[in-house]
Design a protein around this motif. Sequence first.
Motif, PDB file in Angstrom:
ATOM      1  N   ASP A  32       0.832  -1.204   0.000  1.00 12.24           N
ATOM      2  CA  ASP A  32       0.000   0.000   0.000  1.00 12.24           C
ATOM      3  C   ASP A  32       0.868   1.256   0.000  1.00 12.24           C
ATOM      4  O   ASP A  32       0.566   2.213  -0.710  1.00 12.24           O
ATOM      5  CB  ASP A  32      -0.924   0.030   1.223  1.00 12.24           C
ATOM      6  CG  ASP A  32      -2.063  -0.967   1.118  1.00 12.24           C
ATOM      7  OD1 ASP A  32      -2.365  -1.433  -0.003  1.00 12.24           O
ATOM      8  OD2 ASP A  32      -2.651  -1.298   2.173  1.00 12.24           O
ATOM      9  N   ALA A  33       1.929   1.238   0.776  1.00  9.37           N
ATOM     10  CA  ALA A  33       2.821   2.397   0.850  1.00  9.37           C
ATOM     11  C   ALA A  33       3.479   2.649  -0.506  1.00  9.37           C
ATOM     12  O   ALA A  33       3.588   3.801  -0.949  1.00  9.37           O
ATOM     13  CB  ALA A  33       3.874   2.196   1.932  1.00  9.37           C
ATOM     14  N   ARG A  34       3.915   1.580  -1.171  1.00 12.98           N
ATOM     15  CA  ARG A  34       4.528   1.732  -2.504  1.00 12.98           C
ATOM     16  C   ARG A  34       3.515   2.278  -3.506  1.00 12.98           C
ATOM     17  O   ARG A  34       3.830   3.145  -4.308  1.00 12.98           O
ATOM     18  CB  ARG A  34       5.090   0.393  -2.993  1.00 12.98           C
ATOM     19  CG  ARG A  34       6.405  -0.003  -2.373  1.00 12.98           C
ATOM     20  CD  ARG A  34       7.050  -1.162  -3.126  1.00 12.98           C
ATOM     21  NE  ARG A  34       6.159  -2.260  -3.380  1.00 12.98           N
ATOM     22  CZ  ARG A  34       6.095  -3.384  -2.664  1.00 12.98           C
ATOM     23  NH1 ARG A  34       6.903  -3.559  -1.648  1.00 12.98           N
ATOM     24  NH2 ARG A  34       5.256  -4.343  -2.972  1.00 12.98           N
ATOM     25  N   ALA A  38       3.853   5.836  -5.453  1.00 15.31           N
ATOM     26  CA  ALA A  38       3.850   5.885  -6.916  1.00 15.31           C
ATOM     27  C   ALA A  38       2.760   6.823  -7.424  1.00 15.31           C
ATOM     28  O   ALA A  38       3.006   7.676  -8.280  1.00 15.31           O
ATOM     29  CB  ALA A  38       3.661   4.479  -7.492  1.00 15.31           C
ATOM     30  N   LEU A  39       1.563   6.701  -6.880  1.00 14.59           N
ATOM     31  CA  LEU A  39       0.472   7.559  -7.323  1.00 14.59           C
ATOM     32  C   LEU A  39       0.709   9.015  -6.927  1.00 14.59           C
ATOM     33  O   LEU A  39       0.408   9.928  -7.695  1.00 14.59           O
ATOM     34  CB  LEU A  39      -0.864   7.059  -6.766  1.00 14.59           C
ATOM     35  CG  LEU A  39      -1.372   5.764  -7.390  1.00 14.59           C
ATOM     36  CD1 LEU A  39      -2.594   5.237  -6.646  1.00 14.59           C
ATOM     37  CD2 LEU A  39      -1.692   5.964  -8.861  1.00 14.59           C
ATOM     38  N   ALA A 133      -7.338  11.406  -1.569  1.00 12.62           N
ATOM     39  CA  ALA A 133      -7.820  10.097  -2.026  1.00 12.62           C
ATOM     40  C   ALA A 133      -6.675   9.084  -2.066  1.00 12.62           C
ATOM     41  O   ALA A 133      -6.848   7.925  -1.698  1.00 12.62           O
ATOM     42  CB  ALA A 133      -8.471  10.223  -3.405  1.00 12.62           C
ATOM     43  N   ILE A 134      -5.507   9.532  -2.496  1.00 13.94           N
ATOM     44  CA  ILE A 134      -4.342   8.640  -2.532  1.00 13.94           C
ATOM     45  C   ILE A 134      -3.993   8.182  -1.124  1.00 13.94           C
ATOM     46  O   ILE A 134      -3.706   7.006  -0.896  1.00 13.94           O
ATOM     47  CB  ILE A 134      -3.141   9.334  -3.212  1.00 13.94           C
ATOM     48  CG1 ILE A 134      -3.399   9.491  -4.708  1.00 13.94           C
ATOM     49  CG2 ILE A 134      -1.842   8.544  -2.974  1.00 13.94           C
ATOM     50  CD1 ILE A 134      -2.407  10.387  -5.430  1.00 13.94           C
ATOM     51  N   SER A 160      -7.536   3.105  -6.168  1.00 11.34           N
ATOM     52  CA  SER A 160      -6.387   3.317  -7.054  1.00 11.34           C
ATOM     53  C   SER A 160      -6.841   3.540  -8.489  1.00 11.34           C
ATOM     54  O   SER A 160      -6.330   4.420  -9.184  1.00 11.34           O
ATOM     55  CB  SER A 160      -5.436   2.125  -7.006  1.00 11.34           C
ATOM     56  OG  SER A 160      -4.912   1.973  -5.721  1.00 11.34           O
ATOM     57  N   ALA A 161      -7.790   2.750  -8.950  1.00 12.40           N
ATOM     58  CA  ALA A 161      -8.270   2.879 -10.328  1.00 12.40           C
ATOM     59  C   ALA A 161      -8.922   4.240 -10.550  1.00 12.40           C
ATOM     60  O   ALA A 161      -8.738   4.854 -11.605  1.00 12.40           O
ATOM     61  CB  ALA A 161      -9.254   1.759 -10.652  1.00 12.40           C
ATOM     62  N   LEU A 162      -9.647   4.741  -9.571  1.00 10.69           N
ATOM     63  CA  LEU A 162     -10.275   6.052  -9.700  1.00 10.69           C
ATOM     64  C   LEU A 162      -9.228   7.163  -9.761  1.00 10.69           C
ATOM     65  O   LEU A 162      -9.352   8.102 -10.545  1.00 10.69           O
ATOM     66  CB  LEU A 162     -11.248   6.286  -8.542  1.00 10.69           C
ATOM     67  CG  LEU A 162     -12.499   5.395  -8.574  1.00 10.69           C
ATOM     68  CD1 LEU A 162     -13.210   5.417  -7.236  1.00 10.69           C
ATOM     69  CD2 LEU A 162     -13.436   5.824  -9.694  1.00 10.69           C
TER      70      LEU A 162
END
Length: 193
Positions: A32-34, A38-39, A133-134, A160-162
Motif C-alpha cells: 500500500d505504501a509503494r 507511486a500515485l 484520495a491517494i 487506485s483505479a479512480l
Amino acid sequence: MQKMKWITVLVVWLAAGNLLAQAGQQVVDTKDAREKRALQSLLNLAEKVIIPAVDAMPADKFGFAPTDGEFKGVRTLGQMVKHLSATNHILAAAALGEEAPVDAGDEVGPESVRTKSEIVNYLNGSFAHLSKAIESIGQTNTSANPSPISPLKKGEVTRSALVVESLMHACDHYGQIVEYLRMNGVVPPASRP
C-alpha cells in the motif's frame, strides 16, 4: 521435563505464527505504501506541469477556444480547466466514498468560478482532493459506499483505479492546454529552456 518441552514448543509455535502474521501485515502495508508513493509521484508530476501551464495563459485568454479546423464546439481554456478540476473532485470523492461535490456540475464545475485566479484555485483544490484520495488507499472505507467502490462505472472499481483514471484524464487535458497556449504564442513552462 516432557511437559516443559511441550510448553516450549507451544510458545515457539505461537510466537512463530505471530511473527508470520506480522510479516504478512508488513508486506500488505509495504505494498500500500509503494502504491501510494507511486500515485503521489504521478500526481505531483501532473501538478508540476498542469498548474504552471494554466497559470502561463494570460487572464484575458481564458475565454479562448480554437475555431479553425476540427475544433467546432470545444471548450474554452477556462471551461476545460474547470472540467478537469471538477472531474478530479468527482473521482477523488468517489475514491473516498464521499458524495460528489454538488458544484462539480456533471464535470462542468461551479458557475461561480469565473476568473483566472478562481479557476487556478479550483484546480489546486482538486489536486489536493486527489492527494487525500491517494492517502486513503489501504484504509477501510467507513462510508456508505463499500470498497472497492463502483459509483461511476459498471462493476467494481478500486480507489487506485479512480485516482489513475483522474490522472490519465488530467494528462489528456494537459496536451490540450499546451495546444491552446501555443496557439496564443505562449510557450508552456515545461518546454522552456
